[in-house]
Motif scaffolding. Sequence first.
Motif, PDB file in Angstrom:
ATOM      1  N   PHE A 155       0.831  -1.198   0.000  1.00 53.01           N
ATOM      2  CA  PHE A 155       0.000   0.000   0.000  1.00 53.01           C
ATOM      3  C   PHE A 155       0.870   1.253   0.000  1.00 53.01           C
ATOM      4  CE2 PHE A 155      -2.284   3.441   2.012  1.00 53.01           C
ATOM      5  CZ  PHE A 155      -3.409   3.507   1.205  1.00 53.01           C
ATOM      6  N   HIS A 156       1.919   1.249   0.790  1.00 51.16           N
ATOM      7  CA  HIS A 156       2.814   2.401   0.847  1.00 51.16           C
ATOM      8  C   HIS A 156       3.437   2.676  -0.516  1.00 51.16           C
ATOM      9  CE1 HIS A 156       6.805   4.261   1.487  1.00 51.16           C
ATOM     10  NE2 HIS A 156       6.067   5.092   2.183  1.00 51.16           N
ATOM     11  N   GLU A 157       3.963   1.631  -1.160  1.00 48.13           N
ATOM     12  CA  GLU A 157       4.569   1.791  -2.488  1.00 48.13           C
ATOM     13  C   GLU A 157       3.548   2.331  -3.489  1.00 48.13           C
ATOM     14  OE1 GLU A 157       7.733   0.630  -3.756  1.00 48.13           O
ATOM     15  OE2 GLU A 157       8.478   0.304  -1.728  1.00 48.13           O
ATOM     16  N   PHE A 158       2.347   1.785  -3.455  1.00 46.25           N
ATOM     17  CA  PHE A 158       1.276   2.213  -4.355  1.00 46.25           C
ATOM     18  C   PHE A 158       0.953   3.683  -4.125  1.00 46.25           C
ATOM     19  CE2 PHE A 158      -3.385   2.611  -4.973  1.00 46.25           C
ATOM     20  CZ  PHE A 158      -3.440   2.396  -6.334  1.00 46.25           C
ATOM     21  N   TYR A 159       0.797   4.069  -2.875  1.00 43.61           N
ATOM     22  CA  TYR A 159       0.449   5.445  -2.554  1.00 43.61           C
ATOM     23  C   TYR A 159       1.554   6.412  -2.982  1.00 43.61           C
ATOM     24  CZ  TYR A 159      -1.314   9.494  -0.100  1.00 43.61           C
ATOM     25  OH  TYR A 159      -1.781  10.738   0.181  1.00 43.61           O
ATOM     26  N   VAL A 160       2.799   6.048  -2.744  1.00 42.31           N
ATOM     27  CA  VAL A 160       3.922   6.905  -3.131  1.00 42.31           C
ATOM     28  C   VAL A 160       3.930   7.104  -4.643  1.00 42.31           C
ATOM     29  CG1 VAL A 160       6.449   7.008  -3.281  1.00 42.31           C
ATOM     30  CG2 VAL A 160       5.343   6.432  -1.111  1.00 42.31           C
ATOM     31  N   GLU A 161       3.687   6.040  -5.404  1.00 45.50           N
ATOM     32  CA  GLU A 161       3.658   6.163  -6.866  1.00 45.50           C
ATOM     33  C   GLU A 161       2.517   7.074  -7.320  1.00 45.50           C
ATOM     34  OE1 GLU A 161       5.948   5.254  -9.121  1.00 45.50           O
ATOM     35  OE2 GLU A 161       7.076   4.691  -7.325  1.00 45.50           O
ATOM     36  N   LEU A 162       1.359   6.958  -6.682  1.00 45.53           N
ATOM     37  CA  LEU A 162       0.246   7.846  -7.030  1.00 45.53           C
ATOM     38  C   LEU A 162       0.580   9.296  -6.700  1.00 45.53           C
ATOM     39  CD1 LEU A 162      -2.907   5.808  -5.938  1.00 45.53           C
ATOM     40  CD2 LEU A 162      -2.170   6.341  -8.256  1.00 45.53           C
ATOM     41  N   GLU A 163       1.238   9.522  -5.578  1.00 49.49           N
ATOM     42  CA  GLU A 163       1.630  10.889  -5.218  1.00 49.49           C
ATOM     43  C   GLU A 163       2.625  11.448  -6.236  1.00 49.49           C
ATOM     44  OE1 GLU A 163       0.782  13.283  -3.069  1.00 49.49           O
ATOM     45  OE2 GLU A 163      -0.855  12.037  -2.329  1.00 49.49           O
ATOM     46  N   LYS A 164       3.526  10.623  -6.717  1.00 49.75           N
ATOM     47  CA  LYS A 164       4.475  11.067  -7.745  1.00 49.75           C
ATOM     48  C   LYS A 164       3.730  11.456  -9.015  1.00 49.75           C
ATOM     49  CE  LYS A 164       8.433   8.321  -6.184  1.00 49.75           C
ATOM     50  NZ  LYS A 164       9.286   7.161  -6.503  1.00 49.75           N
ATOM     51  N   MET A 165       2.727  10.644  -9.393  1.00 51.10           N
ATOM     52  CA  MET A 165       1.913  10.963 -10.573  1.00 51.10           C
ATOM     53  C   MET A 165       1.197  12.293 -10.372  1.00 51.10           C
ATOM     54  SD  MET A 165       0.284   7.220 -11.438  1.00 51.10           S
ATOM     55  CE  MET A 165      -0.764   7.791 -12.776  1.00 51.10           C
ATOM     56  N   LYS A 166       0.695  12.520  -9.180  1.00 52.86           N
ATOM     57  CA  LYS A 166      -0.009  13.769  -8.878  1.00 52.86           C
ATOM     58  C   LYS A 166       0.952  14.958  -8.974  1.00 52.86           C
ATOM     59  CE  LYS A 166      -2.999  15.764  -5.367  1.00 52.86           C
ATOM     60  NZ  LYS A 166      -3.600  15.568  -4.040  1.00 52.86           N
ATOM     61  N   GLN A 167       2.154  14.812  -8.429  1.00 56.78           N
ATOM     62  CA  GLN A 167       3.135  15.899  -8.463  1.00 56.78           C
ATOM     63  C   GLN A 167       3.603  16.199  -9.887  1.00 56.78           C
ATOM     64  OE1 GLN A 167       6.152  14.696  -5.669  1.00 56.78           O
ATOM     65  NE2 GLN A 167       4.797  14.998  -3.909  1.00 56.78           N
ATOM     66  N   ARG A 168       3.644  15.189 -10.746  1.00 61.61           N
ATOM     67  CA  ARG A 168       4.039  15.389 -12.146  1.00 61.61           C
ATOM     68  C   ARG A 168       2.891  15.949 -12.981  1.00 61.61           C
ATOM     69  NH1 ARG A 168       6.521   9.980 -11.551  1.00 61.61           N
ATOM     70  NH2 ARG A 168       4.680   9.166 -12.568  1.00 61.61           N
ATOM     71  N   GLY A 169       1.703  16.059 -12.384  1.00 67.42           N
ATOM     72  CA  GLY A 169       0.555  16.584 -13.111  1.00 67.42           C
ATOM     73  C   GLY A 169      -0.157  15.551 -13.958  1.00 67.42           C
ATOM     74  N   GLU A 170       0.155  14.280 -13.762  1.00 66.27           N
ATOM     75  CA  GLU A 170      -0.489  13.230 -14.547  1.00 66.27           C
ATOM     76  C   GLU A 170      -1.894  12.935 -14.048  1.00 66.27           C
ATOM     77  OE1 GLU A 170       2.251   9.952 -14.457  1.00 66.27           O
ATOM     78  OE2 GLU A 170       3.837  11.137 -15.383  1.00 66.27           O
ATOM     79  N   ILE A 171      -2.143  13.219 -12.789  1.00 67.82           N
ATOM     80  CA  ILE A 171      -3.486  13.111 -12.214  1.00 67.82           C
ATOM     81  C   ILE A 171      -3.684  14.279 -11.259  1.00 67.82           C
ATOM     82  CG2 ILE A 171      -3.716  10.599 -12.407  1.00 67.82           C
ATOM     83  CD1 ILE A 171      -2.937  10.340  -9.484  1.00 67.82           C
ATOM     84  N   ASN A 172      -4.941  14.693 -11.100  1.00 69.62           N
ATOM     85  CA  ASN A 172      -5.239  15.791 -10.176  1.00 69.62           C
ATOM     86  C   ASN A 172      -5.727  15.280  -8.839  1.00 69.62           C
ATOM     87  OD1 ASN A 172      -4.584  17.816 -12.010  1.00 69.62           O
ATOM     88  ND2 ASN A 172      -6.587  17.655 -12.974  1.00 69.62           N
TER      89      ASN A 172
END
Length: 103
Positions: A70-87
């Motif tokens: 879960f931690h790895e998954f969440y960190v990857e989603l946060e990276k996507m959010k910071q790159r602007g790939e998801i809001n």
Amino acid sequence: MRHLTLVEPANTFAMSKELQNIVNAEIKSINPAKKPLTIEVLRTFPEFRNVTDAEADEIIFSLQIFTELFHEFYVELEKMKQRGEINDIIEYLMNQEPLKIAA
């Protein structure tokens, strides 16, 4: 007994200070000393009072693996959010197609 070294969520998740305080308060109320889950501690919960040592070891190991995943998954989603790939992470997850698992 198996053992994994787990990270503390408040130190790694990209979250607001307000949310960090809420999470930290919850963590402290459950495990104020932040000690690893042991068989003895697991057995203090009524649902797990009568599990064998082997069952308890598997439960603890499963919880540790789930936490890491879960931690790895969440960190990857946060990276996507910071790159602007998801809001919005929740909106992104709700719009995903369910996984189809071959039988």
